[in-house]
Design a protein around this motif. Structure first.
Motif, PDB file in Angstrom:
ATOM      1  N   GLN A 138       7.397  12.709  -9.866  1.00  0.00           N
ATOM      2  CA  GLN A 138       6.109  12.190  -9.369  1.00  0.00           C
ATOM      3  C   GLN A 138       6.225  10.440  -8.957  1.00  0.00           C
ATOM      4  O   GLN A 138       5.588   9.587  -8.297  1.00  0.00           O
ATOM      5  N   ASP A 139       6.337  10.361 -10.139  1.00  0.00           N
ATOM      6  CA  ASP A 139       6.694   8.667 -10.342  1.00  0.00           C
ATOM      7  C   ASP A 139       7.091   7.837  -9.006  1.00  0.00           C
ATOM      8  O   ASP A 139       6.750   7.437  -7.578  1.00  0.00           O
ATOM      9  N   ASP A 140       8.259   9.403  -8.410  1.00  0.00           N
ATOM     10  CA  ASP A 140       8.485   8.326  -6.968  1.00  0.00           C
ATOM     11  C   ASP A 140       7.788   9.042  -6.055  1.00  0.00           C
ATOM     12  O   ASP A 140       7.885   8.110  -4.993  1.00  0.00           O
ATOM     13  N   ASP A 141       6.984  10.261  -6.326  1.00  0.00           N
ATOM     14  CA  ASP A 141       5.884  10.377  -4.572  1.00  0.00           C
ATOM     15  C   ASP A 141       4.593   9.212  -4.746  1.00  0.00           C
ATOM     16  O   ASP A 141       4.609   9.010  -3.495  1.00  0.00           O
ATOM     17  N   THR A 142       4.629   8.820  -6.131  1.00  0.00           N
ATOM     18  CA  THR A 142       3.626   7.807  -5.902  1.00  0.00           C
ATOM     19  C   THR A 142       4.127   6.687  -5.176  1.00  0.00           C
ATOM     20  O   THR A 142       3.347   6.160  -4.168  1.00  0.00           O
ATOM     21  N   ALA A 143       5.645   6.017  -5.763  1.00  0.00           N
ATOM     22  CA  ALA A 143       5.909   5.168  -5.228  1.00  0.00           C
ATOM     23  C   ALA A 143       6.637   5.589  -3.335  1.00  0.00           C
ATOM     24  O   ALA A 143       6.054   4.341  -2.664  1.00  0.00           O
ATOM     25  N   LEU A 144       6.708   6.607  -3.322  1.00  0.00           N
ATOM     26  CA  LEU A 144       6.606   6.031  -1.804  1.00  0.00           C
ATOM     27  C   LEU A 144       5.857   6.059  -0.707  1.00  0.00           C
ATOM     28  O   LEU A 144       5.827   5.668  -0.021  1.00  0.00           O
ATOM     29  N   LEU A 145       4.996   6.826  -1.490  1.00  0.00           N
ATOM     30  CA  LEU A 145       3.327   6.988  -0.590  1.00  0.00           C
ATOM     31  C   LEU A 145       2.608   5.165  -0.544  1.00  0.00           C
ATOM     32  O   LEU A 145       2.091   4.624   0.574  1.00  0.00           O
ATOM     33  N   LYS A 146       3.304   4.385  -2.055  1.00  0.00           N
ATOM     34  CA  LYS A 146       3.012   3.551  -1.787  1.00  0.00           C
ATOM     35  C   LYS A 146       3.343   2.011  -0.417  1.00  0.00           C
ATOM     36  O   LYS A 146       2.735   1.478  -0.243  1.00  0.00           O
ATOM     37  N   VAL A 147       4.712   2.991  -0.264  1.00  0.00           N
ATOM     38  CA  VAL A 147       5.704   1.890   0.191  1.00  0.00           C
ATOM     39  C   VAL A 147       5.095   2.614   1.758  1.00  0.00           C
ATOM     40  O   VAL A 147       4.635   1.440   2.203  1.00  0.00           O
ATOM     41  N   ALA A 148       4.640   3.870   1.881  1.00  0.00           N
ATOM     42  CA  ALA A 148       4.031   4.258   3.130  1.00  0.00           C
ATOM     43  C   ALA A 148       3.044   3.413   4.107  1.00  0.00           C
ATOM     44  O   ALA A 148       3.083   2.959   5.262  1.00  0.00           O
ATOM     45  N   GLU A 149       1.995   3.332   2.975  1.00  0.00           N
ATOM     46  CA  GLU A 149       0.915   2.223   3.040  1.00  0.00           C
ATOM     47  C   GLU A 149       1.330   0.480   3.445  1.00  0.00           C
ATOM     48  O   GLU A 149       0.736   0.360   4.640  1.00  0.00           O
ATOM     49  N   ALA A 150       2.360   0.454   2.621  1.00  0.00           N
ATOM     50  CA  ALA A 150       2.559  -0.566   2.945  1.00  0.00           C
ATOM     51  C   ALA A 150       3.214  -0.686   4.190  1.00  0.00           C
ATOM     52  O   ALA A 150       2.922  -2.156   5.322  1.00  0.00           O
ATOM     53  N   VAL A 151       3.677   0.329   4.535  1.00  0.00           N
ATOM     54  CA  VAL A 151       4.675  -0.011   6.081  1.00  0.00           C
ATOM     55  C   VAL A 151       3.436   0.737   6.948  1.00  0.00           C
ATOM     56  O   VAL A 151       3.251  -0.113   8.640  1.00  0.00           O
ATOM     57  N   PRO A 177       4.968  -6.938   4.377  1.00  0.00           N
ATOM     58  CA  PRO A 177       6.482  -6.767   3.604  1.00  0.00           C
ATOM     59  C   PRO A 177       6.953  -5.793   2.596  1.00  0.00           C
ATOM     60  O   PRO A 177       5.424  -5.752   1.889  1.00  0.00           O
ATOM     61  N   VAL A 178       7.706  -5.184   2.208  1.00  0.00           N
ATOM     62  CA  VAL A 178       8.451  -4.504   1.452  1.00  0.00           C
ATOM     63  C   VAL A 178       9.600  -4.522   1.257  1.00  0.00           C
ATOM     64  O   VAL A 178      10.933  -4.971   1.497  1.00  0.00           O
ATOM     65  N   ASP A 179       9.629  -5.285  -0.159  1.00  0.00           N
ATOM     66  CA  ASP A 179      10.533  -4.966  -0.907  1.00  0.00           C
ATOM     67  C   ASP A 179      11.528  -4.023  -1.458  1.00  0.00           C
ATOM     68  O   ASP A 179      12.138  -3.185  -2.128  1.00  0.00           O
ATOM     69  N   TRP A 180      12.684  -3.568  -0.086  1.00  0.00           N
ATOM     70  CA  TRP A 180      13.778  -3.040   0.379  1.00  0.00           C
ATOM     71  C   TRP A 180      14.883  -2.355  -1.195  1.00  0.00           C
ATOM     72  O   TRP A 180      14.938  -1.474  -1.166  1.00  0.00           O
ATOM     73  N   GLU A 181      15.793  -3.667  -1.251  1.00  0.00           N
ATOM     74  CA  GLU A 181      16.299  -3.770  -1.973  1.00  0.00           C
ATOM     75  C   GLU A 181      15.636  -3.046  -3.319  1.00  0.00           C
ATOM     76  O   GLU A 181      16.426  -1.910  -4.127  1.00  0.00           O
ATOM     77  N   SER A 182      14.357  -3.500  -3.545  1.00  0.00           N
ATOM     78  CA  SER A 182      14.154  -2.944  -5.328  1.00  0.00           C
ATOM     79  C   SER A 182      14.055  -2.255  -5.205  1.00  0.00           C
ATOM     80  O   SER A 182      13.546  -1.079  -6.309  1.00  0.00           O
ATOM     81  N   ALA A 183      13.157  -1.684  -3.912  1.00  0.00           N
ATOM     82  CA  ALA A 183      12.387  -0.254  -4.351  1.00  0.00           C
ATOM     83  C   ALA A 183      13.806   0.727  -4.181  1.00  0.00           C
ATOM     84  O   ALA A 183      13.325   2.361  -5.106  1.00  0.00           O
ATOM     85  N   GLN A 184      14.335   0.561  -3.376  1.00  0.00           N
ATOM     86  CA  GLN A 184      15.554   1.648  -4.067  1.00  0.00           C
ATOM     87  C   GLN A 184      16.264   1.720  -4.504  1.00  0.00           C
ATOM     88  O   GLN A 184      17.067   2.808  -5.822  1.00  0.00           O
ATOM     89  N   SER A 185      16.815   0.220  -5.323  1.00  0.00           N
ATOM     90  CA  SER A 185      16.726   0.544  -7.124  1.00  0.00           C
ATOM     91  C   SER A 185      15.939   1.375  -8.202  1.00  0.00           C
ATOM     92  O   SER A 185      17.036   1.579  -9.162  1.00  0.00           O
ATOM     93  N   GLN A 186      14.387   1.227  -7.895  1.00  0.00           N
ATOM     94  CA  GLN A 186      14.003   1.666  -9.126  1.00  0.00           C
ATOM     95  C   GLN A 186      14.202   2.979  -8.466  1.00  0.00           C
ATOM     96  O   GLN A 186      13.301   3.685  -9.669  1.00  0.00           O
ATOM     97  N   HIS A 187      14.489   3.431  -7.429  1.00  0.00           N
ATOM     98  CA  HIS A 187      13.913   5.028  -7.198  1.00  0.00           C
ATOM     99  C   HIS A 187      15.486   5.216  -6.738  1.00  0.00           C
ATOM    100  O   HIS A 187      15.145   6.268  -5.106  1.00  0.00           O
ATOM    101  N   ASP A 188      16.494   5.859  -6.781  1.00  0.00           N
ATOM    102  CA  ASP A 188      17.180   6.357  -6.975  1.00  0.00           C
ATOM    103  C   ASP A 188      17.340   7.567  -6.260  1.00  0.00           C
ATOM    104  O   ASP A 188      17.897   8.044  -4.720  1.00  0.00           O
TER     105      ASP A 188
END
Lengths: 126, 206
Positions: free
Chosen positions: A4-17, A22-33
């Motif tokens: 669920q955390d991954d899904d919520t995070a992904l949705l937040k990223v999709a909203e930003a897109v 801007p999205v901090d992709w490195e941080s997002a990738q490292s937090q959600h392997d």
């Protein structure tokens, strides 16, 4: 919970897109392997969105859509600026016309003053 | 008298411009031509802009893109039965695919032109469209293929926001959403689903 955390995070990223933020992709990738593949494709979609945005700003392409952009509430950066000289023709520019009249008036006044000065000089010599 | 007729027509157009695309299509099916005008007014110019981004410069010179878009839009609106029962979002998804197909057909015809018309076989391949130049042909093809995997209403949401740059308010009007925020969530979910579809197209279901 992690999913669920991954899904919520992904949705937040999709909203930003979608918002164009801007999205901090490195941080997002490292937090959600576990969501690495989705994140990299969202990053590709960010590039796609940006490319479409830039294509709309292309001089030829932008003109094709400017009028409907007003109706469909495009963001300000998508619209040609009112101050853009390409958008005005000289004859339609009220500021230019008024300025021309002002200059013309000063030229006429200067001419009259010079003429008067010459007349007085001539009368004085006479 | 003329002023009155003009004003009421303008008022009608203004009212129709606030309706959702699905509602306008229903009105058009019922025979209201004003609904057709409202749809053309809403989508003709954004679709032209979209089509321009999909064509290389040389093809844009040799092909009247504006005519192509107008013709496709008017033909689509004349064949409502092709997508009327397909549900929300079908109209724009249908338009998108129809335009893509026509653009591909025209590019194929350009490649087949006789040599005296001075168009090398590889010229079109070497001169990408503005979008291909920006994101690469491979990514664009993957994106287009993945879009087809989405339900129509999600395709429409992405097309309106990402490809045409509509505001959330305008998207909410087109889709019949309750608010701009609902439209925003719809677009975000559609993007997430598209990212998953692109993963599948990539051959990476893991």
């Amino acid at each position: 919970m992690e999913i669920q955390d991954d899904d919520t995070a992904l949705l937040k990223v999709a909203e930003a897109v979608s918002d164009g933020r801007p999205v901090d992709w490195e941080s997002a990738q490292s937090q959600h392997d576990d969501a690495g593949a989705e994140l990299s494709h969202l990053q590709a979609l960010e590039v796609v969105a940006d490319a479409h945005r830039k294509a709309r700003l292309h001089p030829e392409i932008g003109r094709a859509g400017a009028a409907s952009s007003l109706e469909n509430g495009a963001r300000d950066e998508d619209l040609p600026s009112r101050a853009d000289p390409r958008m005005k023709s000289p004859g339609e520019n009220p500021t230019g016309r008024a300025r021309f009249r002002k200059v013309r008036a000063w030229v006429i006044l200067a001419f009259v003053l010079v003429l008067l000065y010459l007349i007085f000089r001539l009368l004085g010599k006479a | 008298m003329n002023t009155g007729a003009t004003e009421s027509k303008a008022a009608e157009h203004g009212a129709l411009s606030q309706e959702s695309t699905a509602s306008l299509l229903n009105r058009l099916t019922a025979g209201e031509t004003a609904a057709r005008d409202a749809l053309i007014s809403r989508y003709l110019l954004p679709l032209r802009q979209w089509a321009h981004g999909r064509l290389p410069d040389i093809a844009r010179d040799l092909l009247d893109t504006d005519d192509l878009v107008q013709d496709t839009l008017i033909r689509t609106l004349s064949h409502l039965d092709a997508f009327a029962s397909a549900g929300d979002g079908a109209f724009l998804a249908y338009m998108r695919q129809a335009l893509l197909n026509r653009i591909k057909d025209h590019l194929r015809r350009l490649r087949r032109r006789p040599a005296r018309e001075t168009l090398k076989d590889t010229y079109l391949d070497e001169n990408p469209s503005p979008l291909e130049e920006a994101i690469g042909r491979e990514t664009l093809e993957k994106y287009d293929e993945a879009m087809l995997q989405l339900p129509d209403h999600q395709q429409e949401a992405i097309m309106l926001r990402v490809e045409m740059g509509f505001s959330y308010e305008a998207i909410a009007r087109s889709l019949g959403c309750r608010s701009a925020n609902t439209a925003r969530m719809t677009v975000a979910r559609a993007l997430l689903r598209l990212a998953t579809a692109m993963k599948v197209v990539d051959g990476n279901p893991g």
